[in-house]
Design a protein around this motif. Structure first.
Motif, mmCIF file in Angstrom:
data_model
loop_
_atom_site.group_PDB
_atom_site.id
_atom_site.type_symbol
_atom_site.label_atom_id
_atom_site.label_comp_id
_atom_site.label_asym_id
_atom_site.label_seq_id
_atom_site.Cartn_x
_atom_site.Cartn_y
_atom_site.Cartn_z
ATOM 1 N N ALA A 176 0.823 -1.206 0.000
ATOM 2 C CA ALA A 176 0.000 0.000 0.000
ATOM 3 C C ALA A 176 0.860 1.258 0.000
ATOM 4 C CB ALA A 176 -0.934 -0.003 1.210
ATOM 5 N N ILE A 177 1.928 1.254 0.784
ATOM 6 C CA ILE A 177 2.833 2.407 0.830
ATOM 7 C C ILE A 177 3.498 2.623 -0.524
ATOM 8 C CG2 ILE A 177 4.978 3.277 1.843
ATOM 9 C CD1 ILE A 177 4.142 1.840 4.447
ATOM 10 N N ASN A 178 3.964 1.539 -1.134
ATOM 11 C CA ASN A 178 4.612 1.646 -2.443
ATOM 12 C C ASN A 178 3.640 2.128 -3.511
ATOM 13 O OD1 ASN A 178 6.985 0.715 -1.304
ATOM 14 N ND2 ASN A 178 6.650 -1.412 -1.925
ATOM 15 N N ASP A 179 2.405 1.612 -3.449
ATOM 16 C CA ASP A 179 1.390 2.048 -4.421
ATOM 17 C C ASP A 179 1.131 3.545 -4.301
ATOM 18 O OD1 ASP A 179 1.247 -0.554 -5.186
ATOM 19 O OD2 ASP A 179 -0.788 -0.930 -4.437
ATOM 20 N N ARG A 180 0.967 4.033 -3.060
ATOM 21 C CA ARG A 180 0.712 5.462 -2.850
ATOM 22 C C ARG A 180 1.875 6.294 -3.372
ATOM 23 N NH1 ARG A 180 -1.202 3.822 2.306
ATOM 24 N NH2 ARG A 180 0.732 4.562 3.289
ATOM 25 N N LEU A 181 3.083 5.838 -3.111
ATOM 26 C CA LEU A 181 4.264 6.554 -3.563
ATOM 27 C C LEU A 181 4.283 6.674 -5.079
ATOM 28 C CD1 LEU A 181 6.992 7.855 -2.933
ATOM 29 C CD2 LEU A 181 8.001 5.564 -2.892
ATOM 30 N N ALA A 182 4.028 5.569 -5.763
ATOM 31 C CA ALA A 182 4.038 5.578 -7.229
ATOM 32 C C ALA A 182 2.907 6.430 -7.787
ATOM 33 C CB ALA A 182 3.930 4.143 -7.760
ATOM 34 N N LEU A 183 1.723 6.312 -7.210
ATOM 35 C CA LEU A 183 0.577 7.080 -7.696
ATOM 36 C C LEU A 183 0.799 8.580 -7.535
ATOM 37 C CD1 LEU A 183 -2.283 4.793 -6.356
ATOM 38 C CD2 LEU A 183 -1.872 5.335 -8.765
ATOM 39 N N ASN A 184 1.352 8.971 -6.415
ATOM 40 C CA ASN A 184 1.606 10.399 -6.200
ATOM 41 C C ASN A 184 2.664 10.926 -7.161
ATOM 42 O OD1 ASN A 184 -0.216 11.167 -4.129
ATOM 43 N ND2 ASN A 184 1.011 10.055 -2.640
ATOM 44 N N LEU A 185 3.668 10.118 -7.459
ATOM 45 C CA LEU A 185 4.673 10.530 -8.438
ATOM 46 C C LEU A 185 4.066 10.675 -9.831
ATOM 47 C CD1 LEU A 185 7.719 8.385 -7.288
ATOM 48 C CD2 LEU A 185 7.620 10.881 -7.349
ATOM 49 N N LEU A 235 13.112 7.128 -9.017
ATOM 50 C CA LEU A 235 12.478 8.094 -8.120
ATOM 51 C C LEU A 235 12.084 7.485 -6.781
ATOM 52 C CD1 LEU A 235 10.238 9.934 -10.731
ATOM 53 C CD2 LEU A 235 12.151 10.945 -9.478
ATOM 54 N N THR A 236 11.730 6.222 -6.776
ATOM 55 C CA THR A 236 11.265 5.578 -5.545
ATOM 56 C C THR A 236 12.355 4.818 -4.810
ATOM 57 O OG1 THR A 236 10.609 3.562 -6.723
ATOM 58 C CG2 THR A 236 8.941 5.298 -6.495
ATOM 59 N N GLY A 237 13.382 4.397 -5.541
ATOM 60 C CA GLY A 237 14.403 3.564 -4.932
ATOM 61 C C GLY A 237 13.969 2.123 -4.764
ATOM 62 N N LEU A 238 12.830 1.754 -5.362
ATOM 63 C CA LEU A 238 12.333 0.387 -5.255
ATOM 64 C C LEU A 238 13.025 -0.508 -6.283
ATOM 65 C CD1 LEU A 238 8.520 1.180 -4.895
ATOM 66 C CD2 LEU A 238 10.110 0.560 -3.056
ATOM 67 N N SER A 239 12.971 -1.787 -6.032
ATOM 68 C CA SER A 239 13.608 -2.741 -6.936
ATOM 69 C C SER A 239 12.800 -2.916 -8.210
ATOM 70 C CB SER A 239 13.754 -4.099 -6.241
ATOM 71 O OG SER A 239 12.478 -4.677 -6.025
ATOM 72 N N ARG A 240 13.449 -3.483 -9.236
ATOM 73 C CA ARG A 240 12.760 -3.734 -10.499
ATOM 74 C C ARG A 240 11.531 -4.633 -10.316
ATOM 75 N NH1 ARG A 240 14.649 -3.680 -15.873
ATOM 76 N NH2 ARG A 240 16.747 -3.232 -15.073
ATOM 77 N N PRO A 241 11.630 -5.767 -9.593
ATOM 78 C CA PRO A 241 10.449 -6.631 -9.429
ATOM 79 C C PRO A 241 9.319 -5.926 -8.667
ATOM 80 C CG PRO A 241 12.447 -7.845 -8.906
ATOM 81 C CD PRO A 241 12.837 -6.419 -9.035
ATOM 82 N N THR A 242 9.686 -5.099 -7.672
ATOM 83 C CA THR A 242 8.654 -4.410 -6.899
ATOM 84 C C THR A 242 7.895 -3.415 -7.760
ATOM 85 O OG1 THR A 242 9.914 -4.649 -4.852
ATOM 86 C CG2 THR A 242 8.240 -2.937 -4.892
ATOM 87 N N VAL A 243 8.610 -2.653 -8.576
ATOM 88 C CA VAL A 243 7.953 -1.687 -9.463
ATOM 89 C C VAL A 243 7.088 -2.401 -10.491
ATOM 90 C CG1 VAL A 243 8.354 0.053 -11.250
ATOM 91 C CG2 VAL A 243 9.650 0.132 -9.116
ATOM 92 N N ALA A 244 7.593 -3.499 -11.055
ATOM 93 C CA ALA A 244 6.810 -4.255 -12.034
ATOM 94 C C ALA A 244 5.535 -4.784 -11.400
ATOM 95 C CB ALA A 244 7.644 -5.407 -12.589
ATOM 96 N N ASP A 245 5.633 -5.251 -10.159
ATOM 97 C CA ASP A 245 4.476 -5.783 -9.464
ATOM 98 C C ASP A 245 3.446 -4.698 -9.185
ATOM 99 O OD1 ASP A 245 3.070 -7.889 -7.861
ATOM 100 O OD2 ASP A 245 3.525 -6.507 -6.223
ATOM 101 N N LEU A 246 3.902 -3.544 -8.712
ATOM 102 C CA LEU A 246 2.936 -2.499 -8.382
ATOM 103 C C LEU A 246 2.282 -1.919 -9.629
ATOM 104 C CD1 LEU A 246 3.869 0.760 -8.772
ATOM 105 C CD2 LEU A 246 5.469 0.132 -6.990
ATOM 106 N N LEU A 247 3.028 -1.810 -10.737
ATOM 107 C CA LEU A 247 2.420 -1.310 -11.964
ATOM 108 C C LEU A 247 1.347 -2.271 -12.486
ATOM 109 C CD1 LEU A 247 5.514 0.158 -13.848
ATOM 110 C CD2 LEU A 247 3.545 1.423 -12.941
ATOM 111 N N GLU A 248 1.621 -3.563 -12.389
ATOM 112 C CA GLU A 248 0.615 -4.548 -12.803
ATOM 113 C C GLU A 248 -0.616 -4.456 -11.911
ATOM 114 O OE1 GLU A 248 0.076 -9.410 -13.245
ATOM 115 O OE2 GLU A 248 2.061 -8.549 -12.869
ATOM 116 N N ARG A 249 -0.391 -4.308 -10.622
ATOM 117 C CA ARG A 249 -1.503 -4.238 -9.665
ATOM 118 C C ARG A 249 -2.338 -2.969 -9.891
ATOM 119 N NH1 ARG A 249 1.385 -5.267 -5.758
ATOM 120 N NH2 ARG A 249 1.938 -3.173 -5.042
ATOM 121 N N LEU A 250 -1.688 -1.837 -10.114
ATOM 122 C CA LEU A 250 -2.411 -0.577 -10.306
ATOM 123 C C LEU A 250 -3.147 -0.545 -11.639
ATOM 124 C CD1 LEU A 250 0.215 1.926 -8.853
ATOM 125 C CD2 LEU A 250 -1.913 1.151 -7.797
ATOM 126 N N GLN A 251 -2.619 -1.242 -12.630
ATOM 127 C CA GLN A 251 -3.357 -1.344 -13.895
ATOM 128 C C GLN A 251 -4.634 -2.160 -13.708
ATOM 129 O OE1 GLN A 251 -0.851 -1.646 -17.739
ATOM 130 N NE2 GLN A 251 0.581 -2.319 -16.142
#
Length: 397
Positions: free
Chosen positions: A14-23, A38-54
């Motif tokens: 949830a924290i990562n999602d909010r961070l990405a959405l606000n950016l 911009l977030t400092g998150l790992s490649r798999p974490t960003v890929a996961d959150l983008l899939e989830r937010l889509q």
């Protein structure tokens, strides 16, 4: 001893999602690589959150960006601004202005509706119908949140509007009608507080966590922001400086009238009378528009042998009296002059007030002209509604 708790996987997501959405909201379309940087998150974490937010419909691929490397172009991800819609309503005694906007705060349609006198039994219904028509014109079927700015005290505990003067009855009727809209949340806020929020986020007070907006229009009010938080007071009355007892009036204000308070020195009627006393033209309507025109004319006449400078000096001295009373209590370090009169006076009036204020108070205080513009109340209402929508959709605390 208090032991720090480790965030659960769901909390971390949830924290990562909010961070990405606000950016994505603040910086526009971004690639996955840019989000990682911009977030400092790992490649798999960003890929996961983008899939989830889509999957939730909050993010979509909107194009590609070519990069200086071999391989396919990088996908561009953006916030789906049409995921939710909001409205802002600026309620005045003579009518309303309103705007319908998307999740990113982009205005889609606007409208104004004048109300003559005290209105009638159908005034509130006509305004709500105008809001519906404006939303349909923008292609919007449902409004997630409507933020309303109105004069008067908004009780922090109950959300009810209490008048400090003679507000028309249709104000409370409109609020009741809006709160009956199905599936729509309604936020009520004092209109000067909304203007203060606009100055804080997009206007003259950007970068200041503590400041006071002094609103100079038909009447006088203030918005107080301390340590980044808007302060309302026990009854919602923080900033009702129109009732401030000050020298220069013929008496004292009362619980039912501010004519002998600070309002009597710098309200629109007083400003128009002062302009006429200096030989400057001022419409006999003595309303905010007349005062704005008089002040703007004085500023425009500077350097041309006109008495505009003397008028602005005396007006600044009056404003500084009330500003000094606020500053020695709150020590905000910064005062922003807003409203029709503050906007018309601009840097010329602000500079004069700052110099006068320096002679009245030992506390160093910068005075700035408001820059949020004539739509500051609506802009603040859009920001307020947008924050509420994002808290709901983004899961923000």
């Amino acid at each position: 001893m208090t032991t720090a708790r480790t965030a659960t996987p769901s909390t971390a997501r949830a924290i990562n999602d909010r961070l990405a959405l606000n950016l994505l909201l603040e910086q526009g379309p971004l690639t996955a690589t840019e989000l990682r940087d911009l977030t400092g998150l790992s490649r798999p974490t960003v890929a996961d959150l983008l899939e989830r937010l889509q999957r939730t419909g909050l993010v979509a691929v909107v194009g590609e960006r070519g990069e200086q490397r071999r391989g396919p172009n990088a996908r561009l991800y953006a916030l789906v601004a049409s995921r939710a819609h909001l409205a802002a309503v600026d309620v005045r005694s003579g009518g309303v202005s309103l705007v319908v906007a998307d999740l990113a705060g982009q205005a889609l349609a606007t409208a104004e509706l004048a109300v003559e006198g005290d209105g009638d039994d159908g005034t509130a219904e006509r305004i709500v119908r105008t809001l519906h028509d404006t939303a349909r014109r923008a292609g919007v079927e449902r409004l997630h949140t409507v933020a309303v700015g109105a004069p008067g005290l908004v009780d922090p505990a109950t959300g009810r509007l209490h008048s400090t003067g003679a507000l028309p009855g249709w104000h409370t009727e409109l609020l009741a009608a809006l709160r009956e809209l199905p599936g729509t949340d309604v936020i009520l806020e004092n209109e000067v507080n909304l203007a203060g929020r606009a100055e804080y986020r997009i206007g003259a007070a950007q970068g200041r966590d503590t400041f006071v907006l002094i609103w100079l229009g038909h009447s006088v009010g203030a918005a107080v922001v301390l340590d980044g938080r808007l302060r309302r007071g026990a009854s919602g009355g923080t900033g009702e400086i129109c009732f401030l007892p000050v020298p220069g009036t013929s008496g004292l204000p009362s619980a039912v009238g501010c004519e002998e308070g600070f309002h009597g020195l710098v309200g629109s009627a007083a400003v128009c009378a002062l302009a006429r006393a200096h030989g400057l033209p001022a419409d006999a309507a003595d309303d905010a528009a007349a005062a704005e025109a008089a002040v703007r004319g004085a500023v425009d006449a500077l350097g041309g042998g006109e008495p505009g400078g003397a008028f602005l000096d005396e007006l600044a001295a009056r404003i500084a009296v009330g500003a000094a009373a606020v500053c020695v209590v709150l020590d905000p370090g910064c005062v922003v002059l807003g409203g029709e009169i503050g906007r018309a006076g601009g840097a010329e009036l602000a500079g004069r007030v700052e110099r006068r204020l320096a002679g009245l108070s030992p506390l160093r205080t910068e005075v700035r002209a408001g820059t949020a513009g004539g739509g500051a109340v609506l802009a603040g209402a859009v920001l307020t509604a947008g924050d509420a929508v994002r808290r709901d959709l983004f899961g923000e605390p």
